[in-house]
Design an enzyme around this catalytic site. Sequence first.
Site, PDB file in Angstrom:
ATOM      1  N   HIS B 123       2.659  35.468 -29.114  1.00  8.21           N
ATOM      2  CA  HIS B 123       1.907  34.458 -29.027  1.00  8.21           C
ATOM      3  C   HIS B 123       0.690  34.597 -28.393  1.00  8.21           C
ATOM      4  O   HIS B 123       0.189  35.468 -28.248  1.00  8.21           O
ATOM      5  CB  HIS B 123       3.087  34.320 -27.596  1.00  8.21           C
ATOM      6  CG  HIS B 123       2.902  33.286 -26.979  1.00  8.21           C
ATOM      7  ND1 HIS B 123       2.141  32.947 -25.428  1.00  8.21           N
ATOM      8  CD2 HIS B 123       3.689  32.288 -26.172  1.00  8.21           C
ATOM      9  CE1 HIS B 123       1.996  31.496 -25.122  1.00  8.21           C
ATOM     10  NE2 HIS B 123       3.207  31.255 -25.653  1.00  8.21           N
ATOM     11  N   ASP B 200       5.045  42.767 -25.307  1.00  2.21           N
ATOM     12  CA  ASP B 200       5.753  41.626 -24.732  1.00  2.21           C
ATOM     13  C   ASP B 200       6.856  40.873 -24.770  1.00  2.21           C
ATOM     14  O   ASP B 200       7.362  40.568 -25.762  1.00  2.21           O
ATOM     15  CB  ASP B 200       4.321  40.241 -25.526  1.00  2.21           C
ATOM     16  CG  ASP B 200       5.158  39.101 -25.127  1.00  2.21           C
ATOM     17  OD1 ASP B 200       6.197  38.616 -24.248  1.00  2.21           O
ATOM     18  OD2 ASP B 200       4.653  37.681 -26.055  1.00  2.21           O
ATOM     19  N   GLN B 203      10.708  37.015 -24.340  1.00  3.35           N
ATOM     20  CA  GLN B 203      11.863  36.618 -25.144  1.00  3.35           C
ATOM     21  C   GLN B 203      12.873  38.174 -25.881  1.00  3.35           C
ATOM     22  O   GLN B 203      13.554  37.691 -26.002  1.00  3.35           O
ATOM     23  CB  GLN B 203      11.361  36.406 -26.827  1.00  3.35           C
ATOM     24  CG  GLN B 203       9.943  34.471 -26.700  1.00  3.35           C
ATOM     25  CD  GLN B 203      10.817  33.619 -26.605  1.00  3.35           C
ATOM     26  OE1 GLN B 203      11.547  33.263 -26.707  1.00  3.35           O
ATOM     27  NE2 GLN B 203       9.716  32.743 -25.250  1.00  3.35           N
ATOM     28  N   LYS B 226      12.315  32.319 -18.131  1.00  4.30           N
ATOM     29  CA  LYS B 226      12.804  32.644 -19.523  1.00  4.30           C
ATOM     30  C   LYS B 226      14.013  33.318 -18.961  1.00  4.30           C
ATOM     31  O   LYS B 226      14.899  33.534 -20.469  1.00  4.30           O
ATOM     32  CB  LYS B 226      11.915  33.244 -20.635  1.00  4.30           C
ATOM     33  CG  LYS B 226      10.811  32.443 -21.205  1.00  4.30           C
ATOM     34  CD  LYS B 226      10.077  33.137 -22.273  1.00  4.30           C
ATOM     35  CE  LYS B 226       8.149  32.572 -21.673  1.00  4.30           C
ATOM     36  NZ  LYS B 226       8.407  31.021 -22.218  1.00  4.30           N
ATOM     37  N   CYS B 366       2.119  27.971 -29.243  1.00  4.83           N
ATOM     38  CA  CYS B 366       1.405  29.009 -29.036  1.00  4.83           C
ATOM     39  C   CYS B 366       0.930  29.764 -30.024  1.00  4.83           C
ATOM     40  O   CYS B 366       0.943  31.005 -29.329  1.00  4.83           O
ATOM     41  CB  CYS B 366       1.394  29.436 -26.850  1.00  4.83           C
ATOM     42  SG  CYS B 366       1.715  27.887 -26.130  1.00  4.83           S
TER      43      CYS B 366
END
Lengths: 148, 412
Positions: B123, B200, B203, B226, B366
């Site tokens: 991302h 990261d 997700q 999220k 993104c």
Amino acid sequence: MALSKLSNLYRQVIMDHAKHPHNNQPLPQADHEIELRNPTCGDVLTVQLKIQDDKIIDVAYTGTGCTISQASASMMTDQIKGKTTAEVEKMVLGFSDMVLGKEVPDMERLLGEAAILQSVAQFPARIKCATLAWKAAYQAIEESENDD
Amino acid sequence: MDKKMNDLLEDFPILKEMINDEKLVYLDNAATTQKPKQVLDTIRYYYEHDNANVHRGVHTLAERATKQYEQVREKVVNFIGGNDPHEVVYTKGTTEALNWVAAGYGATHVHAGDEIVVSYMEHHSNIVPWQQLAAKVGAKLKYITLTADGQLDLESAKHVITDKTVLVSLCHASNVLGVVNPIKEVAQLAHQHGAIMVVDGAQAVPHMRVNVQKLGADFYAFSGHKMLGPTGIGVLWGKKELLAGMRPLEFGGEMIANVGLYHTDFKEPPYKFEGGTQNIAGVVGLGAAIDYLTEVGLDNVTAHEKSLSKYVLPKLQKIPGIEIYGPSDPDIRTGVLSFNLTGIHPHDLASALDMDGVAVRAGHHCAQPLMKYLGVGATARASFYLYNTKADADLFINAILEAKEFFSNGSF
């Protein structure tokens, strides 16, 4: 069917322009060129102009995108060819107002066939797709004025 | 989980919304998730009963607010398999967390000639901060390539990560390709070369059981919104010794130990990073989201998403002219499905699906370097979560077929 509302956006004439866009090729004799990106989808559009004595002698565009951005670019090139830069600036501002749902006096006369894109106002997420080519033309004209 | 599914759906009032006269089918969960009543009620209760600024007052409300604020730190650390709540720093979200690592840790630990390694599936928030850092200190940014079916290429990682590498930063799960990356293996590689591993987890944390220690992460970032929580709250988990050597980026109230006229001593982590009044209600809401996910069970969430993706992927694959990005085997996929239909721009498709009440994302997600890598300008993306059903999947597939019909035969 819920897609009936979609027909308001994707009129036949818009689909035709998107499938067979006008002036969709490089313009070798161009003297002004602006590349703009739709930041939400990454589509890139380049508008090229040949300007002489404050008049759009020729215009073309390259790039790919969605139906709305392609049809709008195609119609824009048809409509601004032969117009003065002052007229085109007025058209771009009128087009922008139109897709934002504002009242535009003499809209059909000002924008010609491109007035059909008025329906974009009902699809706020697509306004940027419709205005991309017009913004590019406006910026190219501004650039030409700065040259003078 | 299916047995509880009906109860679960009742927890999300927004799922009853009518969109363009159709029932909402919300498939944009990789962008943000909907919030259950439990989270909304907890935030409301906090404002109605406990609201005060934290760590400052001696009065009872201040004490109550502070207690909740710190209790959530413990919930977070348990939720992601850490062992020290002081390793949990509250941030605005994943983006801020990664920026802080780049600017607060990277600026003093990455030097000219050093290498920073990311992958092609990142991302922008896991690319741009490193680009900025690399340009500032004169470091080199390198990319791990992907396999033909869109998985992280471990062989490439072995070549790209070298003794010059000081920092590797990867997404735990992709927001486009629907894959989960082998963080543990890459972290081992990074550590062998003396580099740190930044993850990261935006997700991943909402969808699967995460254990930052077992993964071998040194920093791990994720967002509340999220994972059923509110927007504007996220977490940077970092190893104590790394957080100690990381500079704060917000200077002001609450983060200081002692302020002189010309010099200030900062508090210990995590407090030195949390300058100014924090998003306390956001923290409380994040705590409620963690409680909710814990009650449902992360393994159940994963299993539910897997079963949906197993259900919908073959139906999607059958649609003529479709290209699906990432592995074709649903067993190694998450609930994120990115695809394109020949001749239909994803923007047009998303507008059509929206008319059927189906919310998907269209665009570059993104991840422009990834789009370029895949050779596409944009894709459509459907991303499933715990409140999506097989009925949603059916409506999604039908909406695609309808849109395809609309655009190819021109039913206008």
